[in-house]
Each structure stands twice: as structure tokens, then as C-alpha cells.
Write an enzyme that holds these catalytic residues in place. Structure first.
Site, PDB file in Angstrom:
ATOM      1  N   HIS A 161       0.836  -1.147  -0.128  1.00 59.78           N
ATOM      2  CA  HIS A 161      -0.011  -0.076   0.116  1.00 59.78           C
ATOM      3  C   HIS A 161       0.815   0.936   0.001  1.00 59.78           C
ATOM      4  O   HIS A 161      -0.008   2.525  -0.111  1.00 59.78           O
ATOM      5  CB  HIS A 161      -0.871   0.001   1.613  1.00 59.78           C
ATOM      6  N   SER A 182     -15.563   2.358   2.027  1.00 62.67           N
ATOM      7  CA  SER A 182     -15.287   0.801   1.936  1.00 62.67           C
ATOM      8  C   SER A 182     -13.496   1.147   3.033  1.00 62.67           C
ATOM      9  O   SER A 182     -13.299   0.742   4.338  1.00 62.67           O
ATOM     10  CB  SER A 182     -14.595   0.589   0.877  1.00 62.67           C
ATOM     11  N   PHE A 237     -17.091 -12.640  -7.868  1.00 62.30           N
ATOM     12  CA  PHE A 237     -17.055 -12.538  -6.303  1.00 62.30           C
ATOM     13  C   PHE A 237     -17.532 -13.220  -5.965  1.00 62.30           C
ATOM     14  O   PHE A 237     -17.407 -13.446  -4.832  1.00 62.30           O
ATOM     15  CB  PHE A 237     -18.275 -11.228  -6.649  1.00 62.30           C
ATOM     16  N   GLY A 272     -19.375  -4.420  -2.193  1.00 61.22           N
ATOM     17  CA  GLY A 272     -18.422  -3.771  -3.193  1.00 61.22           C
ATOM     18  C   GLY A 272     -18.967  -2.613  -4.397  1.00 61.22           C
ATOM     19  O   GLY A 272     -18.216  -3.195  -5.524  1.00 61.22           O
TER      20      GLY A 272
END
Length: 346
Positions: free
Chosen positions: A154, A183, A274, A305
Site C-alpha cells: 500500500h 469502504s 465475486f 463492493g
């Protein structure tokens, strides 16, 4: 160690106002606070410098592959970061679906910067339970891993090893800031980092001001956007993955130089849907519920999502603030975001 590059940035303390806002919003920061690093003042653990220096000096090899994202650029959906990690590993391992029945992390991928974005208390708890998946994620050195290396981070590009893009394949995944904000808000509560009283409206202000771990948002994304034409860089939008899964698989395969047959494309598309990833124990992170790095029983790491879910969470004032911020930050750039996709196209 000889030959190690010095870390270019010393930790910078937040201002008194920033510190007060951070400690009020995030319960996990009460004992130790945070520090800011680098020109954009990336929010990291206050003792992050030694681990950050190790990240900065990570050895690089031409056959390594890195996935670079901001947190919550799609992990909870089974796409975004996690989706890309699973796809990349399968493509570079000749669609070995049997071999993929091992944990995405720590077995197949290395979490490059986990120590710099977690609190000392969390690290101590994980260290006290050696041999667990959490312990391996936090403390297993990358040099102990079999090559080629698959690395997730990240960190912004300038905090990665300096010759990363010139040496390795790098895939950057960006998500529109509105949905990422929602999120990230749920993520802070899921991992019990946020104060119970932290609401969405307050979090929007923190998000815009870059006051949560790994932010600020726009310097991170725009740095990668400027590198999108580098032959070793593939810049992906989470929203494109949502709209066209098969086309995105083909794009990643071409970037990695791994042509796929129609049969493999069918298998990958099915595997990466998904509903299948959400139930896949090797990638869905449900094991966290019973780990020392706990998110609590029966709490789900993967959410729905949906692109445009922000509309279910933002007030008009919050949306006005984030729109104003986005317009300002995107001035003089050609970067644009899709912030809504009709439900039937997701």
C-alpha cells in the site's frame, strides 16, 4: 547493512490539531499516535522508520511482480487488490487452480508494508503467536520466500525500492475516491481501529484531509498515473474490473506476457467471479475472525463492493465536500473516475 540506501524521510509528528483529530477518531491510536513520512506526509505507525527502510531496500528481480494499491481499493469485494493478486498468481503459474488452493497470503504473496501500517500493540499480539498465518504475514522475511516473488504493498511508489518500475512488473489498482472512502470507513470499524462514535460524515473529512493510515489519497494515485505509460506499469481501475471482467483478464495477461486460451479465460472468469471468491477460503480472509489479528467472529472481510454504493452512505453535504475536493485535486490532470455503474452492469 553495507550497501543499504538510507531512508530519505524522517518521521514528522502531526500538528496538535491533527493529533487530536486522529486520537479522537481511532481508538487504536490512543497509546502511540502516528507519524507522517515523505513529501505528501503519508500516515504510518510512529515507529515505522526501520521497517520502512527495509521496504525501501527490498531486493528486486526482473521476474518479480508487485501489486500496488491504496488500502480498500477493492479488497473487500474479492476484486481490486485481492482479485488482482489471485489473477496474477494464476496467470504466472499457468492457471494452476490446484496450486491456488493455498492461502493467498502468506503462502503465495508477501505483504510488503504490513509492519509500517499497524500499531505496535497489534504487532506484539501477533508476535506472541508464532507459527500462525498472521505471524508469517507480519514477520516472515521476503528473502525466505521462493522466487519469483509476488509482492503486495500500500506504499506510494516513491516509498518502494527506487528501481522498482525499471526492474519488475508493477500493477497499480485505483478505485474512485467516493467508494474507497465508504469502504475504508467500514474497514476501520471492522478491524476495531475506529472509535465506536466515528460516523461517516466525520470520516469523510478525515479522508479528504489524509488523516488515516496510508493516506493521503491523491498524491498516491497521481504518482502512479504519471507512470502509466512505463512498459513495466499497468494502471487498472477497479471500476473497469467490475464492468468487464473478461476484458480485464485479457489486459493483465497481455501485460504479463501470458497468452491465454479460451478455455483458460472461461475458467479464470468463473474462478474470479465475486460469488466464487467470496466463498473461497484461500482468498476471502475469513480466517481472520479467529486469529490474534482479530476482526471478531462472524464479521465479513468481503463486502458487496458496488460502484456507486457511496450514494447509500453520504449526506448531500459530504458529497458536496468530496466533489469539491476531487475537482481541486484533478485540476490540470487527465485522470477521471467512474463513480457510478448501473447495477445490471456490475
Amino acid at each position: 547493512m553495507p550497501g543499504q540506501l538510507p531512508l530519505p524521510w524522517a518521521p514528522e509528528s502531526p500538528t496538535p490539531e491533527e493529533d487530536a483529530r486522529l486520537r479522537a477518531a481511532y481508538s487504536a491510536l490512543q497509546p502511540h499516535g502516528v507519524a507522517m513520512f515523505g513529501p505528501s506526509r503519508v500516515v504510518l505507525a510512529p515507529d515505522a522508520a526501520p521497517a520502512l527502510a527495509r521496504c525501501y531496500n527490498t531486493p528486486l528481480h526482473p521476474d518479480d511482480t508487485w501489486v500496488v494499491t491504496l488500502p480498500k481499493s477493492g479488497e473487500e469485494t474479492g476484486r481490486g487488490t485481492t482479485w488482482t493478486q489471485e489473477l496474477v498468481w494464476l496467470l504466472l503459474n499457468d492457471c494452476d487452480f490446484t496450486g491456488a488452493r493455498t492461502m493467498l497470503m502468506p503462502d503465495r504473496w508477501h505483504f510488503h508494508d504490513i509492519q509500517v501500517i499497524t500499531t505496535a500493540d497489534t504487532r506484539a499480539a501477533v508476535r506472541a503467536a508464532p507459527g500462525t498465518p498472521s505471524s508469517r504475514i507480519f514477520f516472515e522475511p521476503i528473502e525466505a520466500r521462493p522466487r519469483p516473488w509476488f509482492v503486495k504493498t500500500h506504499l506510494p511508489l516513491h516509498m518502494c525500492p527506487p528501481r522498482l518500475i525499471d526492474t519488475c512488473k508493477v500493477i497499480y489498482v485505483a478505485r474512485n475516491p467516493k467508494d474507497m472512502c465508504v469502504s475504508f470507513f467500514h474497514h476501520q470499524h471492522l478491524f476495531r481501529k475506529a472509535a465506536p462514535s466515528l460516523g461517516m460524515e466525520e470520516f469523510v473529512d478525515l479522508f479528504i484531509d489524509g488523516l488515516t493510515v496510508s493516506l493521503p489519497y491523491f498524491p498516491h494515485v497521481l504518482e502512479a498515473w504519471k507512470q502509466r505509460h512505463h512498459p513495466n506499469m499497468l494502471f487498472l481501475f477497479f471500476e473497469d474490473l467490475k464492468k468487464d471482467l473478461r476484458g480485464s483478464i485479457i489486459k493483465v495477461a497481455e501485460f504479463l506476457g501470458k497468452p491465454t486460451t479460451e478455455k483458460q479465460l472461461d475458467e479464470l472468469e468463473q474462478h474470479l467471479h465475486f460469488r466464487n471468491l467470496k466463498d473461497n477460503p484461500w482468498v476471502n480472509w475469513e480466517w481472520l475472525s479467529s486469529s490474534v489479528w482479530s476482526v471478531g467472529q462472524n464479521r465479513k472481510f468481503m463486502r458487496k463492493g458496488q460502484t456507486g454504493d457511496w450514494k447509500n452512505h453520504f449526506t448531500r453535504e459530504s458529497d458536496r465536500k468530496i466533489e469539491t475536493w476531487m475537482k481541486k485535486e484533478l485540476q490540470n490532470t487527465d485522470l477521471t473516475f467512474v463513480t457510478d455503474i448501473p447495477e445490471g452492469q456490475q
